[in-house]
Write an enzyme that holds these catalytic residues in place. Structure first.
Site, mmCIF file in Angstrom:
data_model
loop_
_atom_site.group_PDB
_atom_site.id
_atom_site.type_symbol
_atom_site.label_atom_id
_atom_site.label_comp_id
_atom_site.label_asym_id
_atom_site.label_seq_id
_atom_site.Cartn_x
_atom_site.Cartn_y
_atom_site.Cartn_z
ATOM 1 N N ILE A 70 0.847 -1.211 0.000
ATOM 2 C CA ILE A 70 0.000 0.000 0.000
ATOM 3 C C ILE A 70 0.878 1.255 0.000
ATOM 4 O O ILE A 70 0.551 2.266 -0.610
ATOM 5 C CB ILE A 70 -0.950 0.018 1.224
ATOM 6 C CG1 ILE A 70 -1.803 -1.263 1.276
ATOM 7 C CG2 ILE A 70 -1.828 1.267 1.214
ATOM 8 C CD1 ILE A 70 -2.705 -1.492 0.094
ATOM 9 N N CYS A 128 8.124 -0.284 7.902
ATOM 10 C CA CYS A 128 7.280 -0.684 6.770
ATOM 11 C C CYS A 128 8.141 -1.002 5.556
ATOM 12 O O CYS A 128 8.900 -0.148 5.093
ATOM 13 C CB CYS A 128 6.287 0.415 6.417
ATOM 14 S SG CYS A 128 5.124 -0.140 5.170
ATOM 15 N N ILE A 189 5.485 -8.485 15.120
ATOM 16 C CA ILE A 189 6.373 -8.048 14.039
ATOM 17 C C ILE A 189 5.551 -7.330 12.972
ATOM 18 O O ILE A 189 4.352 -7.561 12.851
ATOM 19 C CB ILE A 189 7.119 -9.243 13.397
ATOM 20 C CG1 ILE A 189 6.141 -10.244 12.780
ATOM 21 C CG2 ILE A 189 7.999 -9.931 14.419
ATOM 22 C CD1 ILE A 189 6.789 -11.412 11.988
#
Length: 300
Positions: A70, A128, A189
């Protein structure tokens, strides 16, 4: 029966929240889940300015999970303050704001903007794998983890959760670096970097080429990492990675997590978070345990 847990002085009525980015900022799920029944609600990652995210396609299914790239698409801090925080304040649950950025200054700007807002905890996403700049570089270098944690702690008015990347050789090294920087809580995680190829198009399934693997496929890795980190640091852990049921959540709690986050399960079962909270209670009754805290880190 006591299901209350404490994260850096913030008391949650139960250990269940949802994983950032899988729940919007709560409004999308209000028809399915009574937000009052969750220990906390975690907002989607928020940056200092709106982010468009990555090009599509951004999601691909895999065996026992999914890949997403995303790219932290979000409307920015102004919308969070104007729309999302007032919405969440209607409910009897704690508010965790997930903060993302591309530079240390980006993170600090958001953290400073939140200092006067009625939010309970800040979750700093330095992990990320789908953002080309910023996040992953911070999350894979222990010196960078310690430095950004220190910088955030200097300006934060709320307790700070550092969200760790599993895409490292030794997760305990990152956890100790975050603790050394002053982190109050760790969450782990985040997703594991993966790839899928469409053999008929003979091209990548995701426009980003790689994405973050989440869902049941990563649970054994997540439980192992939570166990390792719980035995390496002295601050609470929010465990996540493939949790679908109360039994899944209990693996993380027994491994050493004080709280748990339900992520990918929300996509195929919008009732998942509430069911996990109920499942933890039913496990406690079945095992004759009165206080959830007696189970945290019980497996040594």
């Amino acid at each position: 029966m006591n299901t209350k847990v404490n994260l850096a002085g913030v008391e949650l009525k139960n250990p269940v929240m949802e994983g950032s980015g899988t729940f919007g900022s709560g409004a999308e799920y209000r028809e399915f889940v009574d937000l009052n029944k969750l220990g906390a609600v975690v907002t989607k990652g928020v940056a200092n300015v709106p982010w468009p995210g990555n090009p599509t396609p951004r999601i691909a299914e895999t065996a026992s999970g999914m890949l997403n790239a995303i790219g932290l698409q979000n409307p920015g801090i102004d919308v969070l303050i104007r729309r999302d925080i007032p919405f969440l304040k209607q409910f009897d649950t704690k508010i965790v704001v997930n903060v993302c950025g591309k530079t240390t200054e980006d993170y600090l700007e958001v953290v400073e903007r939140l200092s006067d807002e009625p939010v309970d905890l800040l979750e700093i996403n330095i992990s990320c794998p789908n953002v080309k700049e910023g996040g992953i570089a911070f999350g894979q270098n222990p010196k960078a983890v310690e430095a950004i944690t220190k910088a955030v702690k200097k300006v934060a008015k709320q307790p700070v959760i550092m969200k760790l990347s599993p895409n490292v050789t030794d997760i305990t090294e990152m956890a100790k670096a975050a603790e050394a920087g002053g982190a109050d809580v760790l969450s782990l995680i985040n997703t594991l970097t993966g790839m899928k190829i469409d053999i008929y198009k003979q091209d990548f399934a995701l426009a980003n080429k790689t994405g973050g693997l989440s869902g049941p496929a990563i649970k054994p890795i997540a439980v192992r990492m939570v166990y390792q980190v719980a035995n390496a640091v002295n601050i609470p852990i929010i465990g996540m990675g493939g949790i679908q049921t109360g039994e899944d959540a209990m693996e993380f709690i027994l491994a050493g997590a004080t709280a748990v986050a339900v992520g990918t399960a929300n996509f195929n079962n919008p009732f998942a978070t509430e069911q996990v909270a109920a499942g933890i209670e039913s496990y406690m009754r079945r095992m004759g345990v009165d206080d959830i805290r007696d189970l945290i880190g019980k497996v040594k």
